[in-house]
Design a protein around this motif. Sequence first.
Motif, PDB file in Angstrom:
ATOM      1  N   ASP A 105      83.620   9.786  37.059  1.00  0.00           N
ATOM      2  CA  ASP A 105      82.199   9.437  37.161  1.00  0.00           C
ATOM      3  C   ASP A 105      81.354  10.687  36.946  1.00  0.00           C
ATOM      4  O   ASP A 105      80.531  11.049  37.776  1.00  0.00           O
ATOM      5  CB  ASP A 105      81.891   8.797  38.517  1.00  0.00           C
ATOM      6  CG  ASP A 105      82.438   9.617  39.695  1.00  0.00           C
ATOM      7  OD1 ASP A 105      83.256  10.523  39.471  1.00  0.00           O
ATOM      8  OD2 ASP A 105      82.041   9.343  40.840  1.00  0.00           O
ATOM      9  N   THR A 146      83.240   0.790  37.179  1.00  0.00           N
ATOM     10  CA  THR A 146      83.083  -0.495  36.505  1.00  0.00           C
ATOM     11  C   THR A 146      81.711  -1.086  36.819  1.00  0.00           C
ATOM     12  O   THR A 146      80.998  -0.595  37.690  1.00  0.00           O
ATOM     13  CB  THR A 146      84.173  -1.475  36.972  1.00  0.00           C
ATOM     14  OG1 THR A 146      84.144  -1.554  38.406  1.00  0.00           O
ATOM     15  CG2 THR A 146      85.551  -1.009  36.527  1.00  0.00           C
ATOM     16  N   SER A 178      83.382   4.240  24.320  1.00  0.00           N
ATOM     17  CA  SER A 178      84.510   4.113  25.252  1.00  0.00           C
ATOM     18  C   SER A 178      84.965   5.443  25.855  1.00  0.00           C
ATOM     19  O   SER A 178      85.304   5.472  27.051  1.00  0.00           O
ATOM     20  CB  SER A 178      85.684   3.398  24.576  1.00  0.00           C
ATOM     21  OG  SER A 178      86.086   4.054  23.398  1.00  0.00           O
ATOM     22  N   LEU A 185      82.588   6.121  28.694  1.00  0.00           N
ATOM     23  CA  LEU A 185      82.823   5.217  29.819  1.00  0.00           C
ATOM     24  C   LEU A 185      84.073   5.631  30.585  1.00  0.00           C
ATOM     25  O   LEU A 185      84.107   5.570  31.813  1.00  0.00           O
ATOM     26  CB  LEU A 185      82.964   3.784  29.314  1.00  0.00           C
ATOM     27  CG  LEU A 185      81.656   3.055  29.004  1.00  0.00           C
ATOM     28  CD1 LEU A 185      81.934   1.803  28.180  1.00  0.00           C
ATOM     29  CD2 LEU A 185      80.928   2.702  30.287  1.00  0.00           C
ATOM     30  N   SER A 209      77.330   4.997  32.807  1.00  0.00           N
ATOM     31  CA  SER A 209      77.570   3.978  33.813  1.00  0.00           C
ATOM     32  C   SER A 209      77.651   2.610  33.148  1.00  0.00           C
ATOM     33  O   SER A 209      76.749   2.220  32.391  1.00  0.00           O
ATOM     34  CB  SER A 209      76.437   3.998  34.842  1.00  0.00           C
ATOM     35  OG  SER A 209      76.299   2.743  35.473  1.00  0.00           O
ATOM     36  N   ALA A 210      78.717   1.861  33.429  1.00  0.00           N
ATOM     37  CA  ALA A 210      78.820   0.500  32.921  1.00  0.00           C
ATOM     38  C   ALA A 210      77.683  -0.370  33.439  1.00  0.00           C
ATOM     39  O   ALA A 210      77.192  -1.263  32.735  1.00  0.00           O
ATOM     40  CB  ALA A 210      80.173  -0.106  33.311  1.00  0.00           C
ATOM     41  N   LEU A 262      82.136  -5.165  27.847  1.00  0.00           N
ATOM     42  CA  LEU A 262      82.100  -4.468  29.138  1.00  0.00           C
ATOM     43  C   LEU A 262      82.769  -5.305  30.221  1.00  0.00           C
ATOM     44  O   LEU A 262      83.442  -4.774  31.114  1.00  0.00           O
ATOM     45  CB  LEU A 262      80.651  -4.167  29.531  1.00  0.00           C
ATOM     46  CG  LEU A 262      79.905  -3.169  28.635  1.00  0.00           C
ATOM     47  CD1 LEU A 262      78.435  -3.106  29.030  1.00  0.00           C
ATOM     48  CD2 LEU A 262      80.538  -1.779  28.715  1.00  0.00           C
ATOM     49  N   ARG A 266      86.449  -4.917  30.089  1.00  0.00           N
ATOM     50  CA  ARG A 266      86.863  -3.687  30.759  1.00  0.00           C
ATOM     51  C   ARG A 266      86.992  -3.926  32.261  1.00  0.00           C
ATOM     52  O   ARG A 266      87.984  -3.515  32.889  1.00  0.00           O
ATOM     53  CB  ARG A 266      85.825  -2.604  30.457  1.00  0.00           C
ATOM     54  CG  ARG A 266      86.126  -1.227  31.007  1.00  0.00           C
ATOM     55  CD  ARG A 266      85.115  -0.220  30.463  1.00  0.00           C
ATOM     56  NE  ARG A 266      85.363   1.095  31.020  1.00  0.00           N
ATOM     57  CZ  ARG A 266      84.830   1.554  32.131  1.00  0.00           C
ATOM     58  NH1 ARG A 266      83.998   0.788  32.835  1.00  0.00           N
ATOM     59  NH2 ARG A 266      85.117   2.762  32.569  1.00  0.00           N
ATOM     60  N   ASP A 322      89.825   7.991  25.218  1.00  0.00           N
ATOM     61  CA  ASP A 322      89.464   6.955  26.186  1.00  0.00           C
ATOM     62  C   ASP A 322      90.681   6.318  26.846  1.00  0.00           C
ATOM     63  O   ASP A 322      90.593   5.226  27.397  1.00  0.00           O
ATOM     64  CB  ASP A 322      88.602   5.876  25.527  1.00  0.00           C
ATOM     65  CG  ASP A 322      89.315   5.139  24.389  1.00  0.00           C
ATOM     66  OD1 ASP A 322      90.555   5.211  24.307  1.00  0.00           O
ATOM     67  OD2 ASP A 322      88.633   4.482  23.588  1.00  0.00           O
TER      68      ASP A 322
END
Length: 455
Positions: free
Chosen positions: A11, A131, A233, A236, A242-243, A265, A268, A362
């Motif tokens: 993150d 997520t 990707s 992420l 941030s998703a 998304l 994912r 990714d």
Amino acid sequence: MTVAVALFTSDLRVHDQPVLHAALRAADQVVPLFVRDDGIHRAGFDAPNRRAFLADCLASLDAGLRERGGRLVVRTGETVDQVCRVVRETGAHEVHVAAGVSGYALGREERLREALTGLRCALHAHDAVVTALPPGRVTPASGDHFAVFTPYFRRWQQEGVRAALGAPRSVDVPRVKGEEPLRRAGVAGVSPGVPEGGEAAARERLTAWLRSGITEYGDRHDDLAGDATSRLSPYLHFGCLSAVELVHRAGRKGGAGADAFVRQLAWRDFHHQVLAARPAASWSDYRDRGDRWSTGADTDRAVEAWRQGRTGYPVVDAAMRQLRHEGWMHNRARLLVASFLTKTLYADWRVGAEHFLGLLVDGDLANNQLNWQWAAGTGTDTRPNRVLNPLTQARRFDPRGSYVRRWVPELADVAGAAVHRPWRLPEPERAALDYPDPVVDLAAGRDRFLRARGA
């Protein structure tokens, strides 16, 4: 003054960063901490492409924190040991971290919680950081997780994601020792086309994508030559984006393209909730089909040809060469080459998953492993015995052969549709190409697979 630790993992951003926000609310001062984990190195997850991209991410995160009066503290060693050291050095009373779903992340969290208890320091694991929705938020009435995407997606849409958080205005960091982030220049063995990592690069790419790419995404995302995917990707995976924010910003754009992008998304999130419920699925079949994967010298040679992009099937080879050069591959191409390895060559999906993890920027366990199992028919695919024909796929998604000619220069001068079937060219034109014959007959490979599956 009170101190809290914001432990960064996957993150690496300051925008919509619940871990950092929670730490700032909990204390007067915050230690933004990243640990280069020896355990990840021993497990082989820090492949050169990801290591280089991570270096960019750490430098960008440090810059974002410095703009707000803070800095990133970087330590090397075992995560639990290094976090406990920082807690002792600063007297921190809380540690905040994003909740993980892999077996490794869950084990790390458990060890960290136990160690911090002995230091009278609380651990807070935050959902919806990696997520858009937490893995356990959407569950069926009859079980602990959804095993099929479509019903999951219906519920996912109904649930709605949390509000996105703005970046903090200031971050006050206590005096604590920490190494400076490594730069990419110190990483060897990196693919030449790996993009720049970090939050700044991610947000620049996202802005451009929302301005000019997302509108046509629904119609063009499978176009191999058009390269019309977002290429977000890697950002992420490392949490540079941030998703949650992506769902909101795509939703504001609206339209079929935005809907198709948000659906990806959700895919994912779907894979993360599967892995959270079944951590063993990272290397074990989610659904055992009784496969006795092909082995032996002939299979080994075919698999190596697949790795090198020398199978004799141009669209497969183009995709594998793109992976080697960029550390990334178009999603349609990923499905195609995975089907070819696991069904046409009938080689174990774990061989392909390991190769991908060695190169993909990714490459994370949830999406890489479960997409491989989907392609192999041992995962969540409701049609586990489907076989993607590379010639049919090439005609449909690279009809002019532009993708092939871009990545297989031996075929750059082959005209028309012959670029997808060079073995049919007349001699001596064929011999002059320096391009291999097919490693397997497609019909024979398909029949072998279906017989093995009893289909």
